[in-house]
Write a protein that holds these residues in place. Structure first.
Motif, PDB file in Angstrom:
ATOM      1  N   GLN A  19       0.888  -1.366  -0.229  1.00 14.47           N
ATOM      2  CA  GLN A  19      -0.314   0.130  -0.245  1.00 14.47           C
ATOM      3  C   GLN A  19       1.162   1.561  -0.052  1.00 14.47           C
ATOM      4  N   MET A  20       1.975   1.397   0.690  1.00 11.24           N
ATOM      5  CA  MET A  20       2.741   2.019   0.862  1.00 11.24           C
ATOM      6  C   MET A  20       3.346   2.676  -0.478  1.00 11.24           C
ATOM      7  N   GLY A  21       3.875   1.430  -1.203  1.00  8.07           N
ATOM      8  CA  GLY A  21       4.477   1.886  -2.418  1.00  8.07           C
ATOM      9  C   GLY A  21       3.335   2.480  -3.584  1.00  8.07           C
ATOM     10  N   ARG A  22       2.826   1.514  -3.506  1.00  5.70           N
ATOM     11  CA  ARG A  22       1.567   2.650  -4.158  1.00  5.70           C
ATOM     12  C   ARG A  22       0.495   3.841  -3.659  1.00  5.70           C
ATOM     13  N   GLY A  25       3.911   5.819  -4.781  1.00 10.35           N
ATOM     14  CA  GLY A  25       3.969   5.492  -6.971  1.00 10.35           C
ATOM     15  C   GLY A  25       2.686   6.624  -7.064  1.00 10.35           C
ATOM     16  N   GLU A  26       2.006   6.990  -6.502  1.00  9.62           N
ATOM     17  CA  GLU A  26       1.189   8.107  -7.333  1.00  9.62           C
ATOM     18  C   GLU A  26       0.554   8.936  -6.246  1.00  9.62           C
ATOM     19  N   TRP A  27       0.854   9.819  -5.617  1.00  8.10           N
ATOM     20  CA  TRP A  27       0.931  10.507  -4.421  1.00  8.10           C
ATOM     21  C   TRP A  27       1.082  11.261  -5.642  1.00  8.10           C
ATOM     22  N   GLU A  28       1.611  11.983  -6.416  1.00  9.06           N
ATOM     23  CA  GLU A  28       1.181  13.115  -7.170  1.00  9.06           C
ATOM     24  C   GLU A  28      -0.147  13.434  -7.597  1.00  9.06           C
ATOM     25  N   GLN A  29      -0.781  12.361  -7.872  1.00 10.74           N
ATOM     26  CA  GLN A  29      -2.192  11.880  -8.598  1.00 10.74           C
ATOM     27  C   GLN A  29      -2.910  11.965  -7.576  1.00 10.74           C
ATOM     28  N   GLU A  33       0.527  17.738  -8.039  1.00 12.40           N
ATOM     29  CA  GLU A  33       2.112  18.659  -8.633  1.00 12.40           C
ATOM     30  C   GLU A  33       3.290  18.836  -7.874  1.00 12.40           C
ATOM     31  N   ARG A  34       1.949  20.146  -7.160  1.00 12.14           N
ATOM     32  CA  ARG A  34       2.955  21.184  -6.644  1.00 12.14           C
ATOM     33  C   ARG A  34       3.172  20.819  -4.795  1.00 12.14           C
ATOM     34  N   LEU A  35       1.823  20.396  -4.335  1.00 14.01           N
ATOM     35  CA  LEU A  35       2.128  19.413  -2.992  1.00 14.01           C
ATOM     36  C   LEU A  35       2.631  18.111  -3.281  1.00 14.01           C
ATOM     37  N   ALA A  36       3.218  18.036  -4.208  1.00 16.49           N
ATOM     38  CA  ALA A  36       3.918  16.077  -3.734  1.00 16.49           C
ATOM     39  C   ALA A  36       5.549  16.940  -4.174  1.00 16.49           C
ATOM     40  N   ALA A  37       6.042  18.209  -4.923  1.00 14.16           N
ATOM     41  CA  ALA A  37       6.950  18.583  -4.673  1.00 14.16           C
ATOM     42  C   ALA A  37       7.049  18.772  -3.319  1.00 14.16           C
ATOM     43  N   GLU A  38       6.222  19.199  -2.307  1.00 14.61           N
ATOM     44  CA  GLU A  38       6.841  19.701  -1.461  1.00 14.61           C
ATOM     45  C   GLU A  38       6.564  18.161  -0.017  1.00 14.61           C
ATOM     46  N   SER A  39       5.705  17.079  -0.165  1.00 12.85           N
ATOM     47  CA  SER A  39       5.614  16.375   0.994  1.00 12.85           C
ATOM     48  C   SER A  39       6.038  14.868   0.021  1.00 12.85           C
ATOM     49  N   SER A  40       5.884  14.169   1.421  1.00 10.07           N
ATOM     50  CA  SER A  40       6.193  12.241   0.979  1.00 10.07           C
ATOM     51  C   SER A  40       5.592  11.841   2.181  1.00 10.07           C
ATOM     52  N   SER A  63      -2.638  19.765   6.239  1.00 14.31           N
ATOM     53  CA  SER A  63      -3.408  19.471   6.858  1.00 14.31           C
ATOM     54  C   SER A  63      -4.902  19.661   7.249  1.00 14.31           C
ATOM     55  N   PHE A  64      -5.058  20.884   6.131  1.00 10.63           N
ATOM     56  CA  PHE A  64      -6.270  21.584   5.644  1.00 10.63           C
ATOM     57  C   PHE A  64      -7.317  20.682   4.748  1.00 10.63           C
ATOM     58  N   LEU A  65      -6.180  19.957   4.201  1.00 14.21           N
ATOM     59  CA  LEU A  65      -6.614  19.113   3.162  1.00 14.21           C
ATOM     60  C   LEU A  65      -6.322  16.993   3.284  1.00 14.21           C
ATOM     61  N   ALA A  66      -6.855  17.128   5.240  1.00 15.23           N
ATOM     62  CA  ALA A  66      -6.531  15.918   5.173  1.00 15.23           C
ATOM     63  C   ALA A  66      -7.117  14.900   4.554  1.00 15.23           C
ATOM     64  N   GLU A  67      -9.046  15.128   4.999  1.00 12.74           N
ATOM     65  CA  GLU A  67      -9.712  14.104   4.403  1.00 12.74           C
ATOM     66  C   GLU A  67      -9.687  14.229   3.076  1.00 12.74           C
ATOM     67  N   GLU A  68     -10.060  14.837   2.110  1.00 13.26           N
ATOM     68  CA  GLU A  68      -9.693  14.860   1.073  1.00 13.26           C
ATOM     69  C   GLU A  68      -8.317  13.709   0.566  1.00 13.26           C
ATOM     70  N   ILE A  69      -7.257  14.060   1.366  1.00  9.39           N
ATOM     71  CA  ILE A  69      -5.806  13.093   1.265  1.00  9.39           C
ATOM     72  C   ILE A  69      -6.602  11.589   1.135  1.00  9.39           C
ATOM     73  N   ALA A  70      -7.200  11.695   2.367  1.00 10.04           N
ATOM     74  CA  ALA A  70      -8.073  10.165   2.913  1.00 10.04           C
ATOM     75  C   ALA A  70      -8.398  10.338   1.767  1.00 10.04           C
ATOM     76  N   ARG A  71      -9.378  10.923   1.185  1.00 13.31           N
ATOM     77  CA  ARG A  71     -10.014   9.407   0.099  1.00 13.31           C
ATOM     78  C   ARG A  71      -9.796   9.606  -1.063  1.00 13.31           C
ATOM     79  N   LYS A  72      -8.665  10.641  -1.999  1.00 11.49           N
ATOM     80  CA  LYS A  72      -8.220  10.107  -2.739  1.00 11.49           C
ATOM     81  C   LYS A  72      -7.284   8.678  -2.968  1.00 11.49           C
ATOM     82  N   ALA A  73      -6.048   8.913  -1.322  1.00 10.49           N
ATOM     83  CA  ALA A  73      -5.896   7.571  -0.702  1.00 10.49           C
ATOM     84  C   ALA A  73      -6.387   6.720  -0.831  1.00 10.49           C
TER      85      ALA A  73
END
Length: 97
Positions: A19-22, A25-29, A33-40, A63-73
Motif C-alpha cells: 500500500q505504501m509503495g502504491r 508511486g501515485e502521490w502526485e495524482q 504536482e505542487r504538493l507532491a514536490a513539497e511532501s511525501s 493538514s487542511f486537505l487531510a480529509e481529501e487526501i485520505a479519500r483520494k488515497a
C-alpha cells in the motif's frame, strides 16, 4: 509459487508495504504536482497515514486537505486503509501538526 506469493502479499507487513509503495508511486495524482514536490507519504500504520512536509507552511496546507487526501488515497488503494492523516515537518518527526 503463485499461492505462496499471494498469501505473503495479504499478510500485514507485506500488505502495508504494498500500500505504501502504491501511495508513493501515485502521490502526485493524490495531492497534485505542487504538493507532491513539497511532501511525501512516510508510513501507514493502524489506519494513520503519516506525511512529511518540507516546511510548516506546506504542512499546514496538507493538514487542511487531510480529509481529501485520505479519500483520494483510499480511492487509489481500493480500500479504506487511510482513516486519519498526520503531518510532520521534515527533520522534525517528533513535532506533528
Amino acid at each position: 509459487l503463485g499461492d505462496v506469493v499471494a498469501k505473503l502479499l495479504t499478510e500485514r507487513p507485506f500488505h502495508v508495504g504494498t500500500q505504501m509503495g502504491r501511495l508513493a508511486g501515485e502521490w502526485e495524482q493524490i495531492v497534485g504536482e505542487r504538493l507532491a514536490a513539497e511532501s511525501s507519504p512516510k508510513t501507514l500504520e493502524g489506519g494513520t497515514l503519516v506525511i512529511s512536509a518540507t516546511s510548516g507552511a506546506w504542512g499546514t496546507q496538507l493538514s487542511f486537505l487531510a480529509e481529501e487526501i485520505a479519500r483520494k488515497a483510499n480511492e487509489r488503494l481500493g480500500a479504506q486503509a487511510v482513516r486519519t492523516v498526520r503531518v510532520t515537518i521534515s527533520g522534525e518527526a517528533s513535532k506533528p501538526l
